[in-house]
Design an enzyme around this catalytic site. Structure first.
Site, PDB file in Angstrom:
ATOM      1  N   GLU A   1       1.384  -0.265  -5.137  1.00  0.00           N
ATOM      2  CA  GLU A   1       0.912   1.480  -5.476  1.00  0.00           C
ATOM      3  C   GLU A   1       2.004   2.596  -5.278  1.00  0.00           C
ATOM      4  OE1 GLU A   1      -3.108   2.425  -3.838  1.00  0.00           O
ATOM      5  OE2 GLU A   1      -1.917   2.008  -2.302  1.00  0.00           O
TER       6      GLU A   1
ATOM      7  N   ASP B   1       0.828  -1.181  -0.101  1.00  0.00           N
ATOM      8  CA  ASP B   1       0.024  -0.020   0.215  1.00  0.00           C
ATOM      9  C   ASP B   1       0.907   1.347   0.343  1.00  0.00           C
ATOM     10  OD1 ASP B   1      -2.481   0.674   0.793  1.00  0.00           O
ATOM     11  OD2 ASP B   1      -1.715   2.088   2.594  1.00  0.00           O
TER      12      ASP B   1
END
Ligand code: CA
Length: 612
Positions: free
Chosen positions: A326, A297
């Protein structure tokens, strides 16, 4: 840390700034409530570590450390009581399901061979229509109906949304419906209690998590964990802060806590103990839980060096474990931009993937505006960004980077570094997005565009990724950020499988086609540059040819044509005789008819795939 044996249990806490003789260990009979039955002062061990050894068999008891900042199970608890406030004394060998020692990771030659299915435990099984018994639980994924669904769809990896112990759901109230995505970490190395059948018994969540992994592995499906090392639920209540205050977080030049995550704080991966923590945590999930991949993340909050060290550590165990993340942050970080693991730095992050927002937004419109559409609804000038996604964000001689939406240069070394997707748990799912951008859309048009979008994803040379439920034409009632929306918004309605069987059939057919034909997943940038050729196409159409039996394919030439226009479109190809395998919303690898000549006509708002 806690080291258990029948004869004694040793507790060690790394707390470099704790004052002499002020570290307290408390032992409890319960996971929450009640008073400590024993309180000990820990002894200093060297400069930074504290130690206490308690004789006797402590299995089933609970513990906390306290340096004067509040009680904590420490930063690396491996078992906890309900709601994660106290560490639990367990023998991890008691948590192994039968046959666990023989559990094997499904084989994988290249990450481009993956088809990733991103799911939330509660979304997947909580609705009565799922027919699953263990609603919202890890164990749902051990049930034959769930496994068969995934196998029929053809996905070979499930990416489970945060499944470590997070803070926002009260585990002591299992009968009260509560929902959260779980991006609010509490204990990084323990499974979340609300996904177990008994959050109060510390071994249950551990065993059930392993049963889930075991069942998926038996079905040939890998398990990818969503890891959120970039921030903690809060600062003052965090185990980091209660152990070594301020060390684990970045601060701004003004001395404030930096917030590059949009969640109130940002961890400091570049600091040796945080880096070590992340490496040990990943290693622990691989070794103890047999995890096959990690999705980081806000990976752009972490530094490049840490990510590369994690990759190198994982390579020593099994290089097929896929790592992606990400490649962005959610605010500015208190660390030099050029050292962060951003998408634009992917070339310095060999073997680590990142999501392509280029292709995603070119297809359906930008993250920042739900009502702005893309290629799917006929927005002009999106073609080049889609082509960039088709090749896996590598440098390709036919792509004009000046026309690509977000990137001025290719950012991957290999196509396996790009995750291809059109929707994920974040923001609107595909059907909601199409409805938001095309107000008078009919069901027929919605389905056509949905299938067209996923054809781009599933014929990308990158790593394809779909949000769970898209195969049942799911919606979220238009909610953009459903991180704590009720089940009524987030749950999958399995009745949709009967309502829209053509959607599931197309998804599964296309996945099977990708898996059967290596041309769609060559895996090497050089091969893609050599064998993937874009073909001249009208506006609103992207067409390419996979030639030379690409990737060792049995088919010599494959043409893929993606038409977003509301009228049929023609594309000129080499003179020949072609078999249609995807046309007008249908997939059949055996063939859907023949085309002879040098013109391919693709039906409105649909994809055409042929081979010669
Ligand atoms: Ca929890």
């Amino acid at each position: 840390e806690m080291m258990y044996s029948k004869e004694k249990t040793m507790f060690i806490l790394n707390a470099p700034t704790a004052q002499k003789s002020s570290v307290t260990l408390r032992l409890y009979k319960q996971g929450q409530g009640g008073k400590a039955y024993k309180t000990l002062k820990m002894k200093k061990l060297g400069d930074e570590r504290w130690e206490a050894t308690v004789k006797g068999d402590l299995k089933g008891k609970f513990y906390t450390f306290d340096i004067g900042k509040g009680e904590t199970p420490g930063i690396f608890a491996k078992a906890v009581g309900v709601n994660g406030k106290r560490g639990a004394i367990v023998d991890l060998r008691d948590t192994d399901p039968e046959g666990w020692a023989n559990d094997v990771r499904p084989t994988l030659n290249n990450p481009c061979d993956l088809v990733i299915y991103e799911m939330h435990h509660r979304d997947f099984s909580v609705d009565i229509s799922s027919g699953l018994k263990n609603k919202g639980k890890f164990l749902a994924l051990t049930e034959p109906k769930a496994i068969e669904h995934l196998q029929r769809l053809g996905v070979n990896a499930v990416h489970i949304l945060p499944s470590y112990d997070y803070a926002s759901v009260d585990e002591s109230k299992p009968d009260v419906p509560q929902y959260n995505w779980g991006y609010d970490p509490l204990n990084y190395n323990v499974p979340e209690g609300s996904y177990s059948t008994d959050a109060a018994t510390p071994t249950t969540r551990i065993r059930e998590f392993k049963q889930m992994v075991q069942a998926l592995h038996k079905a040939g499906i890998r398990v990818i964990l969503d890891v959120v090392y970039n921030h903690t639920f809060d600062i003052n209540g965090s185990n980091f802060q209660k152990t070594y205050p301020d060390y684990f977080y970045r601060k701004t030049a003004e001395g404030k806590y930096s917030d590059g995550t949009g969640c109130g704080n940002e961890t400091a991966s570049e600091k040796p103990l945080m880096r070590e923590f992340m490496k040990e945590s990943v290693e622990y999930w691989v070794k103890e839980y047999h995890i096959d991949g990690f999705r980081f993340d806000l990976m752009g909050v972490h530094d490049i060096e840490t990510m590369n060290e994690i990759r190198a550590m994982v390579d020593k165990i099994d290089p097929s474990i896929y790592i992606y993340g990400e490649g962005w942050s959610a605010g500015s970080c208190a660390y030099p931009q050029e050292k962060l693991a951003m998408k634009a730095h992917a070339k310095q992050l060999d073997g680590i993937g990142a999501f392509s927002d280029e292709m995603r937004d070119a297809l359906r419109g930008p993250f920042s505006d739900d009502h702005k559409g893309g290629f799917l609804i006929g927005e002009p000038n999106q073609e080049e960004s889609i082509k960039f996604g088709i090749v896996g964000a590598i440098a390709h001689p036919q792509i004009d980077m000046t026309k690509v939406n977000y990137s001025r240069e290719a950012w991957t070394n290999e196509p396996s570094q790009m995750v291809a997707y059109v929707s994920c748990h974040d923001d609107m799912c595909l059907t909601d997005r199409l409805r938001a951008t095309m107000p008078y859309i009919t069901d027929d048009e919605l389905i056509r565009l949905d299938l067209l979008a996923q054809t781009a994803v599933l014929t990308s040379q990158g790593v394809p990724f779909i949000l769970a439920g898209e195969e049942m034409l799911r919606d979220k009632k238009g909610v953009h950020n459903s991180f704590r929306s009720p089940d009524s918004i987030n749950r999958l309605d399995w009745n949709n499988l009967k309502r829209y069987p053509q959607v599931f059939d197309y998804y599964s057919g296309l996945i099977a086609l990708r898996k059967a034909h290596p041309a769609f997943r060559m895996g090497k940038a050089e091969e893609v540059r050599k064998n993937l050729e874009f073909v001249d196409a009208p506006k609103g159409v992207v067409a390419f040819r996979l030639k030379n039996n690409a990737g060792g394919d049995a088919w010599q030439n494959i043409y893929v044509v993606l038409n977003s226009q509301k009228t049929p479109q023609n594309v000129k190809v080499a003179e020949g005789s072609y078999t249609k395998v995807v046309a007008n919303g249908k997939v059949n690898a055996e063939g859907l008819g023949l085309i002879s000549g040098s013109t391919l006509t693709v039906a409105p708002q649909s994809a055409l795939i042929v081979h010669d």
